[in-house]
Structures are given as structure tokens and as C-alpha cells.
Design a protein around this motif. Structure first.
Motif, PDB file in Angstrom:
ATOM      1  N   ARG A 279     -13.132 -23.571  11.444  1.00  0.00           N
ATOM      2  CA  ARG A 279     -13.113 -22.867  10.157  1.00  0.00           C
ATOM      3  C   ARG A 279     -14.443 -22.853   9.422  1.00  0.00           C
TER       4      ARG A 279
ATOM      5  N   VAL B  22      -7.440 -33.777  15.180  1.00  0.00           N
ATOM      6  CA  VAL B  22      -6.973 -32.510  14.599  1.00  0.00           C
ATOM      7  C   VAL B  22      -7.936 -32.043  13.512  1.00  0.00           C
ATOM      8  N   GLU B  23      -8.334 -32.947  12.636  1.00  0.00           N
ATOM      9  CA  GLU B  23      -9.226 -32.593  11.529  1.00  0.00           C
ATOM     10  C   GLU B  23     -10.549 -32.036  12.037  1.00  0.00           C
TER      11      GLU B  23
ATOM     12  N   ILE C  99     -10.137 -28.476  13.593  1.00  0.00           N
ATOM     13  CA  ILE C  99      -9.963 -27.484  12.520  1.00  0.00           C
ATOM     14  C   ILE C  99     -11.283 -27.246  11.796  1.00  0.00           C
TER      15      ILE C  99
ATOM     16  N   GLN D 151      -0.409 -25.522  14.784  1.00  0.00           N
ATOM     17  CA  GLN D 151       0.075 -25.165  13.447  1.00  0.00           C
ATOM     18  C   GLN D 151      -1.024 -24.532  12.613  1.00  0.00           C
ATOM     19  N   HIS D 152      -2.262 -24.995  12.793  1.00  0.00           N
ATOM     20  CA  HIS D 152      -3.399 -24.486  12.024  1.00  0.00           C
ATOM     21  C   HIS D 152      -4.148 -23.371  12.753  1.00  0.00           C
ATOM     22  N   ILE D 153      -4.137 -23.417  14.083  1.00  0.00           N
ATOM     23  CA  ILE D 153      -4.825 -22.406  14.900  1.00  0.00           C
ATOM     24  C   ILE D 153      -3.802 -21.892  15.916  1.00  0.00           C
ATOM     25  N   PRO D 154      -2.966 -20.925  15.533  1.00  0.00           N
ATOM     26  CA  PRO D 154      -1.835 -20.509  16.383  1.00  0.00           C
ATOM     27  C   PRO D 154      -2.225 -20.015  17.773  1.00  0.00           C
TER      28      PRO D 154
ATOM     29  N   TYR E 212      -8.165 -18.996  21.270  1.00  0.00           N
ATOM     30  CA  TYR E 212      -9.202 -19.908  20.792  1.00  0.00           C
ATOM     31  C   TYR E 212      -9.233 -21.066  21.780  1.00  0.00           C
TER      32      TYR E 212
ATOM     33  N   GLU F 173       0.007 -30.095  16.374  1.00  0.00           N
ATOM     34  CA  GLU F 173      -0.525 -29.942  15.014  1.00  0.00           C
ATOM     35  C   GLU F 173      -1.711 -28.973  14.984  1.00  0.00           C
ATOM     36  N   ILE F 174      -2.526 -28.989  16.039  1.00  0.00           N
ATOM     37  CA  ILE F 174      -3.639 -28.036  16.109  1.00  0.00           C
ATOM     38  C   ILE F 174      -3.112 -26.610  16.093  1.00  0.00           C
TER      39      ILE F 174
ATOM     40  N   SER G   4      -2.271 -34.071  20.389  1.00  0.00           N
ATOM     41  CA  SER G   4      -2.687 -33.476  19.114  1.00  0.00           C
ATOM     42  C   SER G   4      -2.442 -31.974  19.056  1.00  0.00           C
TER      43      SER G   4
END
Length: 401
Positions: free
Chosen positions: A343, A335-336, A339, A222-225, A196, A219-220, A216
Motif C-alpha cells: 500500500r 501480515v503488517e 500490507i 482479507q486486505h489484498i483479495p 498480487y 488475513e493477507i 498468514s
């Protein structure tokens, strides 16, 4: 149209690479006025100039694309010769300090001159009394000032320039930027299969905010491996950014491409991206993004955009309409937003469609250069006075939008 003879004294110009280079080149390429460009020498200048429809005169009066006080004598002689040979109706200076030459020619020869400004040049001299005073004199005595954003226009007005003599002509997007299939050779070269891709394009300097995205990335991921941050561009911050990626444990997820020359090659990189991000911020030393054409280049290729809420980026990206604006110093907002665009397909597509339409209509150079041409035509109306020029018409409002 009343065709005018124009000389552009460009501090930067192709084959040099950058947003200002593209801006001046495309205005020169698309204008209907008779334009001659005085530009610095670069490797490959002769071949480049031979392919153009306008005339370019090269000189060794800049060092590293920066105004150099020791070479001002050479630049002055070049401009003086251009005045004699070309007898221009209007001379446009593409860097505020070299506009001092325009001020001299106005005082001693009543030559009409315009200063082109880009944001950072309106901030960087404010800490130095002498230079700041010189900038003010150059601006307030100019027959016109060309700005690239409302942000820059406000900075020019702060110097006491009459708003009726300021014109706004945004940078544009070259037609080459389009949605295309991914270049598989680049995918393989940088190991992007199944990744990605979050992309930045820009010079590696602090205000561009690549450091905030790297910080960042843990943490990114963690949500988008499978997220990977691809950075196109080079500059003095590269070593610091590479070390930052190591420090944060994301060196394997950050790719430094380096400089990319040519819009067609750059288009290939935009077409690798799932998102584009450049969280520019304004620095205390007077360093800010005047506009940010890369946001619109990305939009032209169908990529959703995240920008820093600072400088002229607020005009290049309309928050919630053509992209997302974030606090450039807030890792949480960065980060928000990444994501969210990864998504929420509905929001993503809405932003992509609106961004594409805006970039492909209002920000095309054929449209923007008409504004430039109208502005130049309205300046310094020539009433026969030998080889002299009268002041511009003060009753014309040049705030072209």
C-alpha cells in the motif's frame, strides 16, 4: 598478485542447485588463483565441466550432497591423489567435517588447509559431544576459516578460533539477476493474471518459514483479495506445507512451483513478484540461515524484500533501508509488513532502490572474489622446506569485509 595453486574440496557444486553450489562455483569461476575443484558427481556433470575455464575432478564420495562416513575412505583417496598431482599451496574444504581430512594432512604432511563455513554447519553438531569436539579440532588447527556472514564468523569464534585467521566473504549475486518484463507463459501457466504475487525461493525445510507465510495468508487475503503466494523450491516439507494450505483454506492462493534449475529461469520467477518474502527462523536443533543470497537476488530484480529476523538474514537485509525484518514467529508482523509494502508506494520504492544499489555494487562476485583472492594469497607463505609448508602468518588480520 602472488598467484597460488588452490584445491577446493567441495561437498556440493553445480550442476547441483543451491546457494552453496553457486557460492563455490562463482569463487572458482572468478578467482585469479590457479584452482582445481574436487566435487561430487551429478547427472550432467561432464557437460557442465566442459564449459568451465577451471579444472574439475569428480568423485562418488557424497550421498545426497551430504558427508557420508562410509565414503570417507574414497574421499580421502581422492584428496591424497590431488595432493600428489596438484601439489597445492592451499586446500579449501567446503564442509566442516570433511575438513578432518585436511587436519590429517596437516598433522602428517604439514599441508595448509582452510575450512569454509556457512552457519548451519557451525550449529548442527553442538548437541553431540564427540562430533562437536572433532569440529573444534578441525577449526582451531586450520590455517584459515572462510565465513559467509558475521553471524557465522561469531559461531566460528565461539569454537576458540583466533579471529585473525577468519575471513568474511559474503555470497554474491550472479549478474543474470535483473529487472525484466514478466514471462507471460509463466503467468498463464500458474494462473497469475491480475494477481498480487508474493514470492518465496528456497528449499522446503522448516527454517525457511514458508509455513508461517501460509498461516498468514487468510488475513493477507482479507486486505489484498487478489494475493497469491508462489513458492519456488522443493524439499522434505512439501507435503506438510500443501496440507497446511488446505487446512487454512488458502490452497487456491498458494502455488507450489517445485525446483527451478538455472539462474536465468529463476530470474523469470523473481520478475513475476510484487514482493519477496522468506521469514527464516533459527530452530532449537541448531538449524539457521547463515546468510540468504535469495534476498539479494530479489533486490537485484527490483522486488521489495521481507526477511525473518534471525541468523545471517540481518546482514543480507538492512531493516528499514533495503527491506523489512520481521519476527518470523509473528503472524501479525508478517501480515503488517506485506500490507505495508503493498500500500505504501513511497516506502516500497525507497527500499527497492536502496536494495538494488547494494546488491549491484558490494555483492557482485567480481568484487567479493578479490577478497577471497587476497585472503588465499596471505595464507601459508611458502618457505622452501621440500614439500612442506610453514604455518600461516599470524600477524595478518584476515577479517576481510
Amino acid at each position: 598478485m602472488n598467484r597460488r595453486k588452490v584445491v577446493l574440496v567441495a561437498g556440493v557444486f553445480p550442476p547441483g542447485i543451491g546457494g552453496m553450489q553457486s557460492y563455490y562455483y562463482n569463487l572458482s569461476k572468478h578467482t585469479k588463483h590457479d584452482i582445481t575443484v574436487l566435487a561430487p558427481e551429478y547427472p550432467g556433470s561432464d557437460a557442465f565441466d566442459g564449459e568451465q575455464s577451471f579444472r574439475t575432478v569428480r568423485g562418488s564420495f557424497m550421498r545426497g550432497e551430504r558427508a557420508n562416513f562410509t565414503s570417507w575412505g574414497r574421499l580421502f583417496r581422492h584428496v591424497k591423489k590431488m595432493m600428489t598431482v596438484e601439489e597445492p599451496d592451499v586446500t579449501v574444504y567446503g564442509y566442516v567435517l570433511i575438513g578432518f581430512i585436511g587436519l590429517l594432512f596437516k598433522v602428517f604432511g604439514r599441508r595448509c588447509y582452510v575450512i569454509s563455513t556457512h552457519g548451519m554447519d557451525m550449529l548442527m553438531f553442538r548437541r553431540f559431544f564427540g562430533l562437536n569436539y572433532m569440529v573444534k579440532q578441525i577449526l582451531v588447527h586450520a590455517d584459515g576459516v572462510l565465513t559467509n556472514s558475521l553471524f557465522t564468523k561469531k559461531l566460528v569464534e565461539d569454537y576458540g578460533v583466533d579471529p585473525s585467521r577468519i575471513s568474511l566473504v559474503h555470497p554474491g549475486v550472479e549478474a543474470v539477476f535483473n529487472k525484466e518484463t514478466a514471462n507471460l507463459e509463466l503467468v498463464r501457466r500458474f494462473g497469475l493474471e491480475g494477481k498480487y504475487v508474493i514470492l518465496s525461493v528456497g528449499r522446503l525445510v522448516t527454517r525457511k518459514g514458508q509455513d508461517r507465510v501460509i498461516e498468514s495468508m487468510p488475513e493477507i487475503i482479507q486486505h489484498i483479495p487478489n494475493a497469491v503466494y508462489v513458492i519456488v523450491g522443493d524439499g522434505p516439507d512439501r507435503a506438510r506445507l500443501e496440507q497446511l494450505a488446505i487446512t487454512h483454506g488458502v490452497a487456491d492462493a498458494v502455488v507450489f512451483v517445485g525446483s527451478v534449475s538455472g539462474s536465468e529461469d529463476l530470474n523469470d520467477y523473481y520478475n513475476l513478484a510484487d514482493q519477496f518474502i522468506m521469514v527464516c527462523r533459527e530452530l532449537e536443533k541448531g538449524d539457521a540461515e547463515g546468510f540468504g543470497i535469495v534476498y539479494l537476488e530479489a533486490a537485484s530484480t527490483g522486488v521489495p524484500v521481507i526477511a525473518g529476523r534471525s541468523g545471517g538474514a540481518l546482514e543480507a537485509v538492512l531493516d528499514g533501508v533495503t527491506g523489512v525484518l520481521v519476527d518470523p514467529d509473528s503472524h501479525a508482523e508478517i501480515v503488517e509488513s506485506v500490507i505495508l509494502l503493498a500500500r505504501d508506494e513511497e516506502i516500497r520504492e525507497r527500499l527497492v532502490q536502496a536494495g538494488y544499489q547494494r546488491a549491484k555494487s558490494f555483492f557482485q562476485y567480481e568484487v567479493l572474489t578479490e577478497k577471497f583472492d587476497h585472503y588465499v594469497e596471505s595464507l601459508c607463505v611458502d618457505i622452501p622446506t621440500g614439500k612442506k609448508f610453514v604455518r600461516n602468518r599470524s600477524d595478518v588480520n584476515h577479517d576481510v569485509r
